[in-house]
Design a protein around this motif. Structure first.
Motif, mmCIF file in Angstrom:
data_model
loop_
_atom_site.group_PDB
_atom_site.id
_atom_site.type_symbol
_atom_site.label_atom_id
_atom_site.label_comp_id
_atom_site.label_asym_id
_atom_site.label_seq_id
_atom_site.Cartn_x
_atom_site.Cartn_y
_atom_site.Cartn_z
ATOM 1 N N SER A 1 0.848 -1.183 0.000
ATOM 2 C CA SER A 1 0.000 0.000 0.000
ATOM 3 C C SER A 1 0.891 1.243 0.000
ATOM 4 O O SER A 1 1.947 1.250 0.635
ATOM 5 N N ASP A 31 -9.393 4.909 2.761
ATOM 6 C CA ASP A 31 -8.200 4.640 1.957
ATOM 7 C C ASP A 31 -7.347 5.887 1.727
ATOM 8 O O ASP A 31 -6.368 5.832 0.989
ATOM 9 N N ARG A 37 -1.654 8.842 1.038
ATOM 10 C CA ARG A 37 -2.694 8.865 0.016
ATOM 11 C C ARG A 37 -3.464 10.180 0.085
ATOM 12 O O ARG A 37 -3.900 10.594 1.160
#
Length: 139
Positions: free
Chosen positions: A15, A88, A19
């Motif tokens: 990941s 996310d 983000r």
């Protein structure tokens, strides 16, 4: 002899470290937007291929649109916050419009985006006049 083909990776998919959601407001300033986005692109991987490996970003708007900047150049935004899993993302970066007054008078759609992000614990980042959008939303 290895059973893995040269195209197979033995490393699990990782990941990204950080983000970002990027929200350019109507008549946003192109210079800070482009500078911020290019820095993300340079930081995204080790080879400058613009692969979103170490950091990821997604442009969003209240509805799919061509968002026009203050210099008249438009960018296409196809994603809305309803289409994403907010957990996310770490940051919502809002790029301000031409004036503080214009930012204050944006429709409730923008306020809903800020409220949704805050409710999920996403850190808000204000660029340019964007802070005037949430003065009335967050307080």
């Amino acid at each position: 002899m290895s059973t893995n083909s040269p195209l197979e990776s033995t490393n699990p998919v990782k990941s990204p470290d950080v983000r970002f959601l990027l929200l350019p407001l109507p008549e946003f300033s192109m210079l800070p937007f482009a500078g911020f986005l290019d820095k993300l692109r340079f930081s995204a991987d080790e080879e400058d291929y613009s692969n979103q490996q170490y950091c990821r970003w997604q442009l969003i708007a209240p509805t799919p649109c061509h968002q026009q900047s203050s210099n008249g150049v438009s960018i296409e935004i196809n994603c809305t916050i309803e289409e994403l899993e907010l957990n996310d993302f770490d940051y919502l970066v809002v790029f301000g419009g031409r004036s503080a007054r214009n930012c204050q008078q944006l429709p409730q759609q923008y306020h809903r985006i800020l409220h949704a992000a805050v409710a999920k614990g996403i850190t808000l980042v204000s660029i340019d006049n964007a802070c005037f959008l949430w003065v009335f939303v967050i307080v």
